[in-house]
Design a protein around this motif. Structure first.
Motif, short mmCIF file in Angstrom:
data_model
loop_
_atom_site.label_atom_id
_atom_site.label_comp_id
_atom_site.label_asym_id
_atom_site.label_seq_id
_atom_site.Cartn_x
_atom_site.Cartn_y
_atom_site.Cartn_z
N GLY A 85 -35.20 17.38 -30.70
CA GLY A 85 -34.42 16.71 -30.11
C GLY A 85 -32.97 17.16 -30.46
O GLY A 85 -32.01 17.22 -29.42
N GLU A 86 -32.71 17.71 -31.45
CA GLU A 86 -31.31 18.47 -31.69
C GLU A 86 -31.06 19.95 -31.62
O GLU A 86 -29.96 20.36 -31.47
N SER A 87 -32.06 20.33 -30.70
CA SER A 87 -31.91 21.93 -30.47
C SER A 87 -31.20 22.08 -29.23
O SER A 87 -30.65 23.16 -28.86
N ILE A 88 -31.28 21.14 -28.31
CA ILE A 88 -30.42 21.24 -27.03
C ILE A 88 -29.73 19.80 -26.60
O ILE A 88 -29.78 19.05 -27.34
N VAL A 89 -28.71 20.37 -25.76
CA VAL A 89 -27.86 19.11 -25.18
C VAL A 89 -27.97 19.46 -23.73
O VAL A 89 -28.21 20.29 -23.12
N LEU A 90 -27.76 18.16 -23.11
CA LEU A 90 -27.81 17.97 -21.55
C LEU A 90 -26.59 17.76 -21.26
O LEU A 90 -25.73 16.76 -21.62
N ARG A 91 -26.25 18.13 -20.05
CA ARG A 91 -25.01 17.37 -19.25
C ARG A 91 -25.26 17.66 -17.71
O ARG A 91 -26.16 18.36 -17.16
N GLU A 92 -24.79 16.65 -17.04
CA GLU A 92 -24.72 16.44 -15.56
C GLU A 92 -24.08 17.86 -15.07
O GLU A 92 -23.06 18.34 -15.32
N ASP A 93 -24.92 18.34 -13.64
CA ASP A 93 -24.47 19.61 -13.32
C ASP A 93 -24.44 19.29 -11.79
O ASP A 93 -25.43 19.06 -11.45
N ARG A 94 -23.02 19.40 -11.27
CA ARG A 94 -23.14 18.90 -9.82
C ARG A 94 -22.72 20.28 -8.88
O ARG A 94 -22.32 20.12 -7.91
N ALA A 95 -23.02 21.41 -9.56
CA ALA A 95 -22.95 22.52 -8.77
C ALA A 95 -23.67 22.87 -7.66
O ALA A 95 -24.91 22.22 -7.67
N GLY A 97 -24.06 21.84 -4.66
CA GLY A 97 -24.09 20.45 -3.48
C GLY A 97 -25.21 19.76 -4.07
O GLY A 97 -25.75 19.10 -3.17
N MET A 98 -25.71 19.58 -5.35
CA MET A 98 -26.76 18.79 -5.89
C MET A 98 -26.36 18.35 -7.18
O MET A 98 -25.66 18.78 -7.80
N VAL A 99 -27.10 17.24 -7.57
CA VAL A 99 -27.14 16.91 -9.12
C VAL A 99 -28.23 17.23 -9.95
O VAL A 99 -29.34 16.92 -9.28
N ARG A 100 -28.12 17.97 -10.68
CA ARG A 100 -29.15 18.38 -11.79
C ARG A 100 -28.80 18.05 -13.25
O ARG A 100 -27.47 17.58 -13.46
#
Length: 142
Positions: A85-95, A97-100
């Protein structure tokens, strides 16, 4: 291209842009540090079946094990779970024209790819970590 900081997470490996450019090839830098994407079906790990650990190409942190890799037929290596669980981090990407949901190495905050859910793959997590081969180095088991 500017990148938003990751909220609540501090990278353990910090280098200047100049240091990253000296360490990485131009293609590696474009993906890992500028959040680019390698063309589909061109990455060295898209179809590999080698048993081992996939590490961050920028900082060598362990990210994924080969036993969580599966064939999604999307053109990039796909995993259903990170190594820990600590090997990655996530963040919102709005590049674009979509949300990923962008996937970053927790150790150096290099861009790895994106994670998708609810696509119906027969995996334990119903997640697809779609990761650029150029972001990874595979270390085979001995």
């Amino acid at each position: 291209m500017g990148r938003e900081p990751v909220v609540g997470a501090t990278p353990r490996v910090v280098r200047s842009e100049q240091e990253w450019r000296a360490q990485l090839s131009a293609k590696e830098f474009a993906v890992l540090r500028d959040a680019g994407t390698e063309p589909a079906w061109t990455g060295e790990y898209t179809d590999t079946k080698t048993v081992g650990v996939y590490r961050c190409r920028a900082c060598d942190a362990e990210l994924f094990r080969s036993d969580t890799k599966f064939e999604s037929h999307c053109g990039w290596p796909s995993f259903f779970s990170p190594l820990a669980g600590e090997s990655i981090v996530l963040r919102e990407d709005r590049a674009h024209g979509m949300v990923r949901t962008e996937v970053l190495c927790a150790s150096c905050h290099s861009h790895l790819g994106h994670v998708f859910e609810g696509e119906g793959y027969p995996t334990p997590t119903d997640q697809r970590y779609c990761i650029n081969s150029i972001s990874l180095t595979l270390v085979p088991d001995a």
